[in-house]
Write a protein that holds these residues in place. Sequence first.
Motif, PDB file in Angstrom:
ATOM      1  N   SER A   2       0.834  -1.199   0.000  1.00  0.00           N
ATOM      2  CA  SER A   2       0.000   0.000   0.000  1.00  0.00           C
ATOM      3  C   SER A   2       0.871   1.252   0.000  1.00  0.00           C
ATOM      4  O   SER A   2       2.049   1.216   0.388  1.00  0.00           O
ATOM      5  N   LYS A   3       0.288   2.351  -0.435  1.00  0.00           N
ATOM      6  CA  LYS A   3       1.025   3.617  -0.482  1.00  0.00           C
ATOM      7  C   LYS A   3       1.465   4.036   0.917  1.00  0.00           C
ATOM      8  O   LYS A   3       2.562   4.581   1.097  1.00  0.00           O
ATOM      9  N   ASN A   7       5.333   4.643   1.893  1.00  0.00           N
ATOM     10  CA  ASN A   7       5.797   5.925   2.438  1.00  0.00           C
ATOM     11  C   ASN A   7       6.493   5.719   3.783  1.00  0.00           C
ATOM     12  O   ASN A   7       7.481   6.407   4.088  1.00  0.00           O
ATOM     13  N   LEU A   8       5.984   4.778   4.579  1.00  0.00           N
ATOM     14  CA  LEU A   8       6.593   4.476   5.868  1.00  0.00           C
ATOM     15  C   LEU A   8       8.003   3.923   5.680  1.00  0.00           C
ATOM     16  O   LEU A   8       8.946   4.366   6.362  1.00  0.00           O
ATOM     17  N   LEU A  12      11.337   5.881   6.921  1.00  0.00           N
ATOM     18  CA  LEU A  12      12.233   5.263   7.891  1.00  0.00           C
ATOM     19  C   LEU A  12      13.622   5.032   7.288  1.00  0.00           C
ATOM     20  O   LEU A  12      14.636   5.153   7.989  1.00  0.00           O
ATOM     21  N   SER A  13      13.670   4.705   6.013  1.00  0.00           N
ATOM     22  CA  SER A  13      14.964   4.500   5.345  1.00  0.00           C
ATOM     23  C   SER A  13      15.766   5.798   5.316  1.00  0.00           C
ATOM     24  O   SER A  13      16.989   5.790   5.544  1.00  0.00           O
ATOM     25  N   SER A 183      15.520  -2.673  11.546  1.00  0.00           N
ATOM     26  CA  SER A 183      14.773  -3.914  11.691  1.00  0.00           C
ATOM     27  C   SER A 183      13.278  -3.713  11.487  1.00  0.00           C
ATOM     28  O   SER A 183      12.599  -4.585  10.929  1.00  0.00           O
ATOM     29  N   PHE A 184      12.760  -2.572  11.908  1.00  0.00           N
ATOM     30  CA  PHE A 184      11.339  -2.303  11.711  1.00  0.00           C
ATOM     31  C   PHE A 184      11.013  -2.226  10.220  1.00  0.00           C
ATOM     32  O   PHE A 184       9.942  -2.676   9.782  1.00  0.00           O
ATOM     33  N   ILE A 185      11.921  -1.669   9.439  1.00  0.00           N
ATOM     34  CA  ILE A 185      11.742  -1.636   7.988  1.00  0.00           C
ATOM     35  C   ILE A 185      11.610  -3.058   7.453  1.00  0.00           C
ATOM     36  O   ILE A 185      10.740  -3.355   6.619  1.00  0.00           O
TER      37      ILE A 185
END
Length: 200
Positions: A2-3, A7-8, A12-13, A183-185
Motif C-alpha cells: 500500500s502507499k 511511504n513508511l 524510515l529509510s 529492523s522495523f523496515i
Amino acid sequence: MSKKKLNLVIGLSIIFVILMISVIFGWTEGFDTFVYESIISLRCDFLDKFFKFITDLGDKLFIVGLVVGVVLVLRNTVGYLYATLAIDTVITNFIFKQLIRRDRPDVLKLIKQGGFSFPSGHSMISMSMYGMLIYLCYKKIKNKYIKWIICSLLSILILSIGLSRVYLGVHYISDVLGGFILSFIMVVLYTELINKFLGE
C-alpha cells in the motif's frame, strides 16, 4: 504494498541513512555520551540483575529457541518466513556493522561483548522477532483484551532489550535506535509477504 506502507518504508529509510551518516561523522557523540552517562548513573544491584536477564531474551540462544518454537507451532509458510526474517536480520546487522565499524563503549561495561557497535544486534533481532510476533498476534487473536495485553508486553520487552544494551555499557543509544529503525523496515516488508500467505 500500500502507499501508506511504502511511504513508511521510505521515510524510515531516510531517517536511518541520516542517523548512519551522523554516526560515521561523529555528530551523535554528544547525545550518545549524555544518554550513556545518564543511564549508567542509575545502576544498582537490582537493575544490574534485571537488565542482564532482559538482555538474554534478545541473545542468540534464546532467539534460536524462539524461532524453532514458532516454526514448530505454526508448521506453515508463515513460520518459515518468520525463520527467514531472523536469518535476514542477522545478515543485515553483520553487513552494516562491517561497513560502519564503530567501536563499542570502552568504559563501565557490565558484560563482555565483542564485535562492532552500530547497529545494535540485540535491538535488531528483538525488533524483528518480537515485532513480528506482535503483528501475528494482532492479526490472529480475536479477543481484543488478550491481544492488547500480549502486544503491550512484547512492545515493552523490545524497548527494554534496547535499553539494556546501553545500561550494560555495550552500546550507545544511536546504536539501539539504528537497530530498531532498520529492523522495523524489515518487519514491514516481511508483513507484505506474510499477508499474501494469509490471503489478505
